[in-house]
Design a protein around this motif. Structure first.
Motif, PDB file in Angstrom:
ATOM      1  N   THR A 195       0.845  -1.186   0.000  1.00 19.11           N
ATOM      2  CA  THR A 195       0.000   0.000   0.000  1.00 19.11           C
ATOM      3  C   THR A 195       0.884   1.240   0.000  1.00 19.11           C
ATOM      4  OG1 THR A 195      -1.657  -1.171   1.276  1.00 19.11           O
ATOM      5  CG2 THR A 195      -1.811   1.220   1.257  1.00 19.11           C
ATOM      6  N   ASN A 196       0.490   2.234  -0.777  1.00 22.00           N
ATOM      7  CA  ASN A 196       1.197   3.503  -0.829  1.00 22.00           C
ATOM      8  C   ASN A 196       0.226   4.592  -0.410  1.00 22.00           C
ATOM      9  OD1 ASN A 196       2.850   5.659  -1.372  1.00 22.00           O
ATOM     10  ND2 ASN A 196       2.782   5.415  -3.589  1.00 22.00           N
ATOM     11  N   GLU A 197       0.399   5.132   0.766  1.00 23.42           N
ATOM     12  CA  GLU A 197      -0.484   6.186   1.253  1.00 23.42           C
ATOM     13  C   GLU A 197       0.049   7.557   0.835  1.00 23.42           C
ATOM     14  OE1 GLU A 197      -3.408   6.046   2.834  1.00 23.42           O
ATOM     15  OE2 GLU A 197      -3.389   3.875   2.804  1.00 23.42           O
ATOM     16  N   ALA A 198      -0.832   8.515   0.735  1.00 22.13           N
ATOM     17  CA  ALA A 198      -0.458   9.866   0.314  1.00 22.13           C
ATOM     18  C   ALA A 198       0.409  10.576   1.350  1.00 22.13           C
ATOM     19  CB  ALA A 198      -1.703  10.688   0.019  1.00 22.13           C
ATOM     20  N   SER A 199       0.189  10.281   2.630  1.00 24.16           N
ATOM     21  CA  SER A 199       0.990  10.923   3.657  1.00 24.16           C
ATOM     22  C   SER A 199       1.064  10.057   4.899  1.00 24.16           C
ATOM     23  CB  SER A 199       0.401  12.287   4.032  1.00 24.16           C
ATOM     24  OG  SER A 199      -0.709  12.124   4.889  1.00 24.16           O
ATOM     25  N   TYR A 200       2.103  10.280   5.682  1.00 24.55           N
ATOM     26  CA  TYR A 200       2.246   9.534   6.925  1.00 24.55           C
ATOM     27  C   TYR A 200       1.143   9.895   7.909  1.00 24.55           C
ATOM     28  CZ  TYR A 200       4.256  13.561   9.379  1.00 24.55           C
ATOM     29  OH  TYR A 200       4.450  14.785   9.970  1.00 24.55           O
ATOM     30  N   SER A 231      -2.054  10.192   7.247  1.00 22.05           N
ATOM     31  CA  SER A 231      -3.205   9.304   7.042  1.00 22.05           C
ATOM     32  C   SER A 231      -2.934   7.923   7.633  1.00 22.05           C
ATOM     33  CB  SER A 231      -3.567   9.209   5.560  1.00 22.05           C
ATOM     34  OG  SER A 231      -2.524   8.614   4.828  1.00 22.05           O
ATOM     35  N   LEU A 232      -1.686   7.458   7.570  1.00 18.61           N
ATOM     36  CA  LEU A 232      -1.350   6.183   8.207  1.00 18.61           C
ATOM     37  C   LEU A 232      -1.443   6.281   9.722  1.00 18.61           C
ATOM     38  CD1 LEU A 232       1.604   4.659   6.188  1.00 18.61           C
ATOM     39  CD2 LEU A 232      -0.660   3.701   6.544  1.00 18.61           C
ATOM     40  N   GLU A 263      -3.530   8.035  11.303  1.00 19.23           N
ATOM     41  CA  GLU A 263      -4.957   7.966  11.626  1.00 19.23           C
ATOM     42  C   GLU A 263      -5.435   6.515  11.613  1.00 19.23           C
ATOM     43  OE1 GLU A 263      -6.929  10.552   8.857  1.00 19.23           O
ATOM     44  OE2 GLU A 263      -6.010  12.345   9.707  1.00 19.23           O
ATOM     45  N   GLN A 264      -4.956   5.724  10.660  1.00 13.50           N
ATOM     46  CA  GLN A 264      -5.344   4.318  10.564  1.00 13.50           C
ATOM     47  C   GLN A 264      -4.683   3.469  11.645  1.00 13.50           C
ATOM     48  OE1 GLN A 264      -4.156   3.762   6.385  1.00 13.50           O
ATOM     49  NE2 GLN A 264      -6.234   3.001   6.053  1.00 13.50           N
ATOM     50  N   GLU A 283       8.203  11.348   6.330  1.00 11.99           N
ATOM     51  CA  GLU A 283       8.071  10.590   5.088  1.00 11.99           C
ATOM     52  C   GLU A 283       9.424  10.523   4.410  1.00 11.99           C
ATOM     53  OE1 GLU A 283       5.252  12.766   2.788  1.00 11.99           O
ATOM     54  OE2 GLU A 283       3.652  12.424   4.195  1.00 11.99           O
TER      55      GLU A 283
END
Length: 55
Positions: free
Chosen positions: A5-10, A12-13, A15-16, A25
């Motif tokens: 998975t490639n997230e747009a920003s750290y 958002s990770l 938050e998950q 990043e």
């Protein structure tokens, strides 16, 4: 090996997965069936870890 998975920003990770506590990043996170096995900000460290996994 599972999905990559490639997230747009750290952020958002974070938050998950709030327990990851990512600070910058790029961040490279590796999970196995039991949970987190590697958290690094160094691409070469991640590659070395993946290449040296026991089969």
């Amino acid at each position: 090996m599972g999905p990559i998975t490639n997230e747009a920003s750290y952020k958002s990770l974070n938050e998950q997965y709030p327990n990851l506590d990512l600070k910058k990043e790029p961040a490279f996170i590796v999970f196995d069936e039991n949970g987190l096995v590697l958290k690094t900000y160094d691409y070469e460290e991640m590659i070395d870890f993946l290449q040296n996994q026991e089969e």
